[in-house]
Design a protein around this motif. Structure first.
Motif, short mmCIF file in Angstrom:
data_model
loop_
_atom_site.label_atom_id
_atom_site.label_comp_id
_atom_site.label_asym_id
_atom_site.label_seq_id
_atom_site.Cartn_x
_atom_site.Cartn_y
_atom_site.Cartn_z
N MET A 107 0.84 -1.16 0.00
CA MET A 107 0.00 0.00 0.00
C MET A 107 0.90 1.24 0.00
O MET A 107 1.81 1.35 0.81
CB MET A 107 -0.88 -0.01 1.25
CG MET A 107 -1.70 1.23 1.42
SD MET A 107 -2.73 1.06 2.87
CE MET A 107 -3.82 2.39 2.63
N ASP A 108 0.64 2.15 -0.92
CA ASP A 108 1.42 3.39 -1.03
C ASP A 108 0.70 4.54 -0.34
O ASP A 108 -0.52 4.66 -0.43
CB ASP A 108 1.65 3.76 -2.49
CG ASP A 108 2.60 2.80 -3.19
OD1 ASP A 108 3.42 2.18 -2.49
OD2 ASP A 108 2.54 2.69 -4.42
N LEU A 109 1.48 5.38 0.35
CA LEU A 109 0.94 6.53 1.07
C LEU A 109 1.72 7.78 0.71
O LEU A 109 2.88 7.69 0.28
CB LEU A 109 1.05 6.31 2.58
CG LEU A 109 0.35 5.07 3.13
CD1 LEU A 109 0.83 4.80 4.55
CD2 LEU A 109 -1.14 5.27 3.10
N PHE A 110 1.12 8.94 0.92
CA PHE A 110 1.76 10.22 0.69
C PHE A 110 2.43 10.27 -0.69
O PHE A 110 3.60 10.57 -0.82
CB PHE A 110 2.77 10.53 1.82
CG PHE A 110 2.13 10.55 3.18
CD1 PHE A 110 1.35 11.63 3.57
CD2 PHE A 110 2.28 9.49 4.05
CE1 PHE A 110 0.74 11.64 4.83
CE2 PHE A 110 1.68 9.49 5.31
CZ PHE A 110 0.91 10.58 5.69
N GLY A 111 1.61 9.97 -1.69
CA GLY A 111 2.08 10.03 -3.07
C GLY A 111 3.14 8.99 -3.41
O GLY A 111 3.93 9.20 -4.34
N ASP A 158 -10.98 5.98 0.99
CA ASP A 158 -10.10 7.12 1.24
C ASP A 158 -10.97 8.26 1.77
O ASP A 158 -11.83 8.78 1.06
CB ASP A 158 -9.40 7.52 -0.05
CG ASP A 158 -8.44 8.68 0.10
OD1 ASP A 158 -8.47 9.38 1.13
OD2 ASP A 158 -7.65 8.88 -0.83
N ALA A 159 -10.76 8.66 3.03
CA ALA A 159 -11.60 9.67 3.66
C ALA A 159 -11.52 11.02 2.96
O ALA A 159 -12.46 11.82 3.05
CB ALA A 159 -11.24 9.83 5.14
N PRO A 206 -6.01 16.70 6.57
CA PRO A 206 -4.78 17.50 6.54
C PRO A 206 -3.69 16.83 5.70
O PRO A 206 -3.66 15.59 5.58
CB PRO A 206 -4.36 17.57 8.01
CG PRO A 206 -5.58 17.24 8.80
CD PRO A 206 -6.42 16.35 7.93
N ASP A 207 -2.80 17.63 5.13
CA ASP A 207 -1.73 17.09 4.26
C ASP A 207 -0.81 16.12 4.98
O ASP A 207 -0.20 15.27 4.33
CB ASP A 207 -0.89 18.24 3.69
CG ASP A 207 -1.65 19.05 2.65
OD1 ASP A 207 -2.66 18.55 2.13
OD2 ASP A 207 -1.22 20.19 2.38
N HIS A 208 -0.68 16.23 6.29
CA HIS A 208 0.23 15.34 7.03
C HIS A 208 -0.46 14.04 7.47
O HIS A 208 0.13 13.26 8.22
CB HIS A 208 0.83 16.08 8.24
CG HIS A 208 -0.16 16.37 9.32
ND1 HIS A 208 -1.08 17.38 9.23
CD2 HIS A 208 -0.38 15.76 10.50
CE1 HIS A 208 -1.83 17.39 10.32
NE2 HIS A 208 -1.43 16.41 11.11
N GLN A 209 -1.67 13.80 6.96
CA GLN A 209 -2.39 12.58 7.30
C GLN A 209 -2.90 11.86 6.06
O GLN A 209 -3.18 12.48 5.03
CB GLN A 209 -3.62 12.88 8.17
CG GLN A 209 -3.31 13.36 9.55
CD GLN A 209 -4.59 13.57 10.36
OE1 GLN A 209 -5.70 13.61 9.84
NE2 GLN A 209 -4.42 13.72 11.67
N VAL A 240 -8.60 4.10 9.94
CA VAL A 240 -7.14 3.96 9.93
C VAL A 240 -6.57 5.34 9.64
O VAL A 240 -7.01 6.01 8.70
CB VAL A 240 -6.69 2.98 8.82
CG1 VAL A 240 -5.18 2.93 8.72
CG2 VAL A 240 -7.28 1.60 9.03
N ILE A 241 -5.60 5.76 10.45
CA ILE A 241 -4.98 7.07 10.26
C ILE A 241 -3.46 6.91 10.27
O ILE A 241 -2.89 6.38 11.23
CB ILE A 241 -5.39 8.07 11.36
CG1 ILE A 241 -6.91 8.22 11.39
CG2 ILE A 241 -4.70 9.42 11.14
CD1 ILE A 241 -7.42 8.99 12.59
N PHE A 242 -2.83 7.36 9.20
CA PHE A 242 -1.38 7.50 9.15
C PHE A 242 -1.10 8.99 9.28
O PHE A 242 -1.70 9.80 8.59
CB PHE A 242 -0.83 7.02 7.80
CG PHE A 242 -0.91 5.54 7.58
CD1 PHE A 242 0.15 4.72 7.93
CD2 PHE A 242 -2.03 4.97 7.01
CE1 PHE A 242 0.08 3.35 7.72
CE2 PHE A 242 -2.11 3.60 6.79
CZ PHE A 242 -1.05 2.78 7.14
N GLU A 243 -0.16 9.33 10.17
CA GLU A 243 0.12 10.74 10.41
C GLU A 243 1.62 10.98 10.53
O GLU A 243 2.32 10.25 11.23
CB GLU A 243 -0.57 11.19 11.70
CG GLU A 243 -0.38 12.64 12.04
CD GLU A 243 -1.22 13.09 13.24
OE1 GLU A 243 -1.31 14.30 13.44
OE2 GLU A 243 -1.76 12.23 13.96
#
Length: 148
Positions: A1-5, A20-21, A28-31, A43-46
């Motif tokens: 799974m890819d995150l943050f582009g 995808d919420a 926010p850009d950092h999440q 699920v939250i990646f921050e």
């Protein structure tokens, strides 16, 4: 799974069909936030600034306070993973009782950053704490430019 582009990759990901919420609300850009389609689990990646003094229990306390939760408990910790319970949570005009939270941290100290992963279960967790630890351990940095 890819995150943050694609800058972060999670090599072990047991979930499918998450929403995808950011498609339904501002994130926010950092999440990176994902919702389960059949329940209120999330699920939250921050991305957070790395702080040697900040423990997982401190992060858990911060999350509880953001959720207007006065009563919470830590059930287990192992390495950079925590299993906790928030006994009463208010979020998005909903009140929930007994939220189980898995919280993990992948540290990128050379970039003064950490990735926090929190999975909120409104019912029984759909994965084990051991499986959650495996997810956290599989988080890796693909593009360090993310932190510049």
């Amino acid at each position: 799974m890819d995150l943050f582009g694609g800058a972060i990759r999670v090599d072990y990901w047991p979930f499918t069909g998450l929403l995808d919420a950011s498609l339904i609300r501002q994130v926010p850009d950092h999440q990176e936030v994902f919702l389960f389609k059949d329940n209120d689990d999330s699920v939250i990646f921050e991305i957070v600034v790395h702080d040697d003094k900040m423990t997982l229990k401190d992060h858990f306390k911060d999350i509880a306070e953001c959720n207007d939760c006065n009563e919470y408990s830590v059930l287990a910790t192992h390495g950079d993973c925590l299993w906790g319970r928030q006994h009463s949570v208010s979020k998005f005009n909903k009140k929930r009782e007994g939220i189980t939270l898995f919280l993990g941290r992948r540290q990128f100290t050379e970039h003064q950053a950490d990735i926090l992963l929190s999975i909120n279960f409104c019912q029984e967790p759909s994965i084990s704490f051991d499986e959650f630890q495996r997810i956290v351990e599989s988080i890796r940095l693909v593009d360090p430019a993310l932190f510049t």
